[in-house]
Design a protein around this motif. Structure first.
Motif, short mmCIF file in Angstrom:
data_model
loop_
_atom_site.label_atom_id
_atom_site.label_comp_id
_atom_site.label_asym_id
_atom_site.label_seq_id
_atom_site.Cartn_x
_atom_site.Cartn_y
_atom_site.Cartn_z
N GLN A 73 39.96 2.37 59.60
CA GLN A 73 38.75 1.93 60.29
C GLN A 73 38.56 2.70 61.59
O GLN A 73 37.45 3.12 61.93
CB GLN A 73 38.82 0.43 60.58
N GLU A 74 39.64 2.92 62.32
CA GLU A 74 39.55 3.69 63.57
C GLU A 74 39.15 5.13 63.29
O GLU A 74 38.30 5.71 63.99
CB GLU A 74 40.90 3.64 64.28
N SER A 99 35.50 5.33 62.47
CA SER A 99 34.64 5.14 63.64
C SER A 99 34.48 6.43 64.44
O SER A 99 33.53 6.60 65.21
CB SER A 99 35.19 4.04 64.55
N ARG A 100 35.43 7.38 64.27
CA ARG A 100 35.38 8.63 64.99
C ARG A 100 34.58 9.70 64.25
O ARG A 100 34.30 10.77 64.81
CB ARG A 100 36.78 9.17 65.23
N ARG A 117 31.65 11.76 62.84
CA ARG A 117 30.28 12.01 63.31
C ARG A 117 29.48 12.72 62.22
O ARG A 117 30.01 13.51 61.49
CB ARG A 117 30.30 12.89 64.56
#
Length: 220
Positions: A213-214, A217-218, A220
């Motif tokens: 998940q982390e 989230s990064r 792009r």
């Protein structure tokens, strides 16, 4: 709202089983008695269409499923059951999830009757996509059920400082190996580092899903 579940003509209703972190683990079927036993015991029970009998998940392996929540879909003809999976996983083949055969579109070759590209199994993708989960689950199993002579249990017994020391040592080994022109040593040391990182995550009660998940989230 008074829900009336819709069982099919065989008296069955499909049940999708997922883990607390959202991963789909398996699909099975329940009749009314299996659902009643699940509600009464707090552990999943199903009806085997091939054996024509009730069975409890984990009755032979011990890898039972503790029920957290049961929900019905909008048509009341499918159940979604959230569980805590006890043991390495839900699949009898040793995987965390029964859904571990990725399908890819064939670059060329046969087609389905609809004219769509023929899907094919990619065994390499199966292994590669699951190995971290398998290793993580094995480490969790060692923590919950220690095994004599296990290096993993030795690390847990020594505690967080020992685990951190090993992570630091393996990180240094990766750096040294990366200076070599041949990749074999780097592959070996990177594998050691990944293993010790997984031990650290388990020690700190951090799941792989949280890491994914982390990372997501990064993106792009």
């Amino acid at each position: 709202m008074d829900l009336k579940l819709k069982f099919d003509e065989q008296g069955l209703i499909p049940a999708i089983i997922k883990s607390r972190d959202g991963e789909v683990l398996m699909l099975a079927y329940m009749n009314r008695e299996a659902l009643e036993r699940t509600l009464a015991t707090g552990y999943t029970w199903f009806y085997s269409r091939s054996r024509q009998k009730l069975w409890q998940k984990g009755e032979s392996s011990g890898h039972r499923q503790r029920v957290i929540e049961i929900a019905a879909d909008c048509d009341c003809d499918t159940l979604l059951i959230t569980v805590d999976q006890i043991g390495p996983g839900a699949c009898h083949e040793g995987y965390k999830s029964c859904f571990h055969y990725p399908i890819k579109l064939a670059a060329e070759g046969g087609t389905l009757e609809s004219g769509e590209p023929q899907p094919t199994f990619d065994p390499d993708a199966v292994y590669n996509s699951q190995i971290l989960y398998q290793l993580y689950q094995l480490i969790c199993e060692r923590r919950q059920h220690p095994k004599e002579g296990s290096y993993t249990n030795y690390l847990f017994e020594q505690g967080i400082d020992k685990i951190l020391k090993k992570v630091g040592e393996e990180t240094a080994e990766v750096i040294i190996a990366a200076k070599n022109t041949e990749p074999d040593q780097l592959i070996y040391e990177a594998s050691d580092l990944l293993y010790h990182l997984l031990v650290l995550l388990v020690e700190k009660d951090i799941t792989l899903a949280q890491v994914w998940q982390e990372l997501a989230s990064r993106r792009r």
